[in-house]
Design a protein around this motif. Structure first.
Motif, PDB file in Angstrom:
ATOM      1  N   MET A   1      -0.545   2.604  12.349  1.00 15.60           N
ATOM      2  CA  MET A   1      -0.077   2.004  11.102  1.00 15.60           C
ATOM      3  C   MET A   1      -0.392   2.922   9.926  1.00 15.60           C
ATOM      4  N   VAL A   2       0.580   3.096   9.066  1.00 18.92           N
ATOM      5  CA  VAL A   2       0.398   3.918   7.872  1.00 18.92           C
ATOM      6  C   VAL A   2      -0.434   3.115   6.876  1.00 18.92           C
ATOM      7  N   ASP A   3      -1.547   3.680   6.394  1.00 20.56           N
ATOM      8  CA  ASP A   3      -2.360   2.975   5.413  1.00 20.56           C
ATOM      9  C   ASP A   3      -2.687   3.927   4.282  1.00 20.56           C
ATOM     10  N   ASN A   4      -1.999   3.781   3.184  1.00 13.89           N
ATOM     11  CA  ASN A   4      -2.270   4.606   2.020  1.00 13.89           C
ATOM     12  C   ASN A   4      -2.023   3.782   0.762  1.00 13.89           C
ATOM     13  N   LEU A   5      -2.120   4.423  -0.363  1.00 19.12           N
ATOM     14  CA  LEU A   5      -1.964   3.741  -1.643  1.00 19.12           C
ATOM     15  C   LEU A   5      -0.623   3.021  -1.747  1.00 19.12           C
ATOM     16  N   ASP A   6       0.464   3.706  -1.334  1.00 15.39           N
ATOM     17  CA  ASP A   6       1.795   3.096  -1.407  1.00 15.39           C
ATOM     18  C   ASP A   6       1.850   1.774  -0.652  1.00 15.39           C
ATOM     19  N   VAL A   7       1.319   1.773   0.563  1.00 18.24           N
ATOM     20  CA  VAL A   7       1.374   0.567   1.398  1.00 18.24           C
ATOM     21  C   VAL A   7       0.533  -0.539   0.767  1.00 18.24           C
ATOM     22  N   ARG A   8      -0.642  -0.191   0.278  1.00 19.10           N
ATOM     23  CA  ARG A   8      -1.490  -1.202  -0.375  1.00 19.10           C
ATOM     24  C   ARG A   8      -0.801  -1.787  -1.603  1.00 19.10           C
ATOM     25  N   LEU A   9      -0.161  -0.917  -2.390  1.00 13.72           N
ATOM     26  CA  LEU A   9       0.568  -1.392  -3.565  1.00 13.72           C
ATOM     27  C   LEU A   9       1.742  -2.277  -3.158  1.00 13.72           C
ATOM     28  N   ALA A  10       2.446  -1.894  -2.100  1.00 14.93           N
ATOM     29  CA  ALA A  10       3.580  -2.689  -1.624  1.00 14.93           C
ATOM     30  C   ALA A  10       3.110  -4.074  -1.168  1.00 14.93           C
ATOM     31  N   ARG A  19       1.307  -5.772 -11.611  1.00 18.14           N
ATOM     32  CA  ARG A  19       0.699  -4.469 -11.914  1.00 18.14           C
ATOM     33  C   ARG A  19       0.867  -3.506 -10.751  1.00 18.14           C
ATOM     34  N   ALA A  20       0.786  -4.009  -9.528  1.00 21.25           N
ATOM     35  CA  ALA A  20       0.983  -3.161  -8.347  1.00 21.25           C
ATOM     36  C   ALA A  20       2.415  -2.626  -8.328  1.00 21.25           C
ATOM     37  N   PHE A  21       3.388  -3.499  -8.639  1.00 17.07           N
ATOM     38  CA  PHE A  21       4.776  -3.037  -8.669  1.00 17.07           C
ATOM     39  C   PHE A  21       4.971  -2.019  -9.794  1.00 17.07           C
ATOM     40  N   ALA A  22       4.339  -2.247 -10.935  1.00 18.47           N
ATOM     41  CA  ALA A  22       4.433  -1.288 -12.044  1.00 18.47           C
ATOM     42  C   ALA A  22       3.871   0.075 -11.624  1.00 18.47           C
ATOM     43  N   GLU A  23       2.819   0.071 -10.822  1.00 18.52           N
ATOM     44  CA  GLU A  23       2.255   1.340 -10.330  1.00 18.52           C
ATOM     45  C   GLU A  23       3.223   2.035  -9.378  1.00 18.52           C
ATOM     46  N   ILE A  24       3.923   1.264  -8.547  1.00 14.10           N
ATOM     47  CA  ILE A  24       4.933   1.841  -7.661  1.00 14.10           C
ATOM     48  C   ILE A  24       6.014   2.514  -8.501  1.00 14.10           C
ATOM     49  N   VAL A  25       6.469   1.815  -9.526  1.00 11.14           N
ATOM     50  CA  VAL A  25       7.493   2.371 -10.423  1.00 11.14           C
ATOM     51  C   VAL A  25       6.977   3.668 -11.037  1.00 11.14           C
ATOM     52  N   GLU A  26       5.754   3.644 -11.523  1.00 12.11           N
ATOM     53  CA  GLU A  26       5.175   4.827 -12.169  1.00 12.11           C
ATOM     54  C   GLU A  26       5.076   6.000 -11.193  1.00 12.11           C
ATOM     55  N   LEU A  27       4.712   5.712  -9.948  1.00  5.29           N
ATOM     56  CA  LEU A  27       4.576   6.765  -8.933  1.00  5.29           C
ATOM     57  C   LEU A  27       5.914   7.407  -8.570  1.00  5.29           C
ATOM     58  N   GLN A  68       6.141   2.392   8.463  1.00  2.00           N
ATOM     59  CA  GLN A  68       6.848   3.591   8.037  1.00  2.00           C
ATOM     60  C   GLN A  68       6.343   3.994   6.655  1.00  2.00           C
ATOM     61  N   LYS A  69       6.534   5.262   6.317  1.00  2.00           N
ATOM     62  CA  LYS A  69       6.076   5.740   5.016  1.00  2.00           C
ATOM     63  C   LYS A  69       6.868   5.058   3.913  1.00  2.00           C
ATOM     64  N   PHE A  70       6.182   4.603   2.890  1.00  2.00           N
ATOM     65  CA  PHE A  70       6.835   3.958   1.754  1.00  2.00           C
ATOM     66  C   PHE A  70       7.779   4.934   1.060  1.00  2.00           C
ATOM     67  N   SER A  71       7.345   6.189   0.941  1.00  2.00           N
ATOM     68  CA  SER A  71       8.177   7.190   0.259  1.00  2.00           C
ATOM     69  C   SER A  71       9.511   7.368   0.977  1.00  2.00           C
ATOM     70  N   THR A  72       9.491   7.328   2.299  1.00  2.00           N
ATOM     71  CA  THR A  72      10.733   7.456   3.057  1.00  2.00           C
ATOM     72  C   THR A  72      11.648   6.288   2.751  1.00  2.00           C
ATOM     73  N   TRP A  73      11.093   5.093   2.694  1.00  2.00           N
ATOM     74  CA  TRP A  73      11.880   3.888   2.435  1.00  2.00           C
ATOM     75  C   TRP A  73      12.517   3.938   1.042  1.00  2.00           C
ATOM     76  N   ILE A  74      11.736   4.286   0.037  1.00  2.00           N
ATOM     77  CA  ILE A  74      12.264   4.291  -1.328  1.00  2.00           C
ATOM     78  C   ILE A  74      13.252   5.445  -1.539  1.00  2.00           C
ATOM     79  N   TYR A  75      12.990   6.605  -0.921  1.00  2.56           N
ATOM     80  CA  TYR A  75      13.938   7.717  -1.006  1.00  2.56           C
ATOM     81  C   TYR A  75      15.261   7.345  -0.341  1.00  2.56           C
TER      82      TYR A  75
END
Length: 189
Positions: A1-10, A19-27, A68-75
């Motif tokens: 399982m992928v466990d990083n900042l993106d996943v925790r924020l998601a 605030r977590a969603f705002a951080e995703i937007v900022e990232l 799956q990686k959050f970055s892959t999903w959003i890209y």
């Protein structure tokens, strides 16, 4: 399982943490903007893609697979929205068209200067303009992959996941895209 900042924020955003969603937007807002801008060559359309990407992310957080990686999903979302816009465009290419953009800037003008001379700056900006024009002239299936690979600096595997295509297809399109660019640039540089 992928466990990083993106996943925790998601996970937090899925539970309603704004605030977590705002951080995703900022990232990701700048990354998605640059991706869309490179694909569409239009600042307003790129801004629209960024907004639509985050609307879709917000609406579909419950569908995000945490393995799956959050970055892959959003890209994937941003890339698909950009491709949709490219497909909806009516061809308006003219060999006599003025190649300057309405804002008078392109992505290269955002790169910090390293104290070049006026002469080298002129040569570099002309070369970058020619390369940018050549990338813009690629068919969409190659343009998307070339931007993801060489401008967004994603791996072949990441591109494969974003576009939901086999890695072998990505490799082939990278090769053909480079050949297409090489042929176009042989005549211009």
């Amino acid at each position: 399982m992928v466990d990083n900042l993106d996943v925790r924020l998601a996970k937090l955003a899925r539970k309603g943490d704004q605030r977590a969603f705002a951080e995703i937007v900022e990232l990701y807002k700048d990354k998605i903007f640059h991706l869309a801008y490179r694909m569409l060559s239009n600042r307003h359309e790129a801004e629209d893609v960024v907004q639509e990407t985050f609307l879709r992310v917000y609406k579909n957080l419950d569908r995000y697979d945490e393995n799956q990686k959050f970055s892959t999903w959003i890209y994937r979302i941003g890339t698909n929205l950009s491709i949709d816009r490219l497909r909806k465009r009516k061809p308006s290419f003219s060999l006599d068209a003025d190649l300057t953009e309405s804002e008078g800037m392109d992505g290269y003008s955002l790169i910090p200067s390293d104290n070049r001379t006026p002469e080298s700056e002129m040569l570099l900006s002309e070369t970058q303009r020619i390369i940018h024009q050549a990338i813009d002239g690629l068919p969409a299936k190659y343009k998307t992959i070339m931007i993801l690979r060489y401008i967004q600096d994603l791996s072949l595997q990441e591109i494969s996941e974003i576009l939901d295509l086999p890695v072998t297809t990505i490799k082939t399109r990278v090769h053909r895209g480079r050949e297409f660019l090489r042929k176009k640039l042989e005549y211009k540089l």
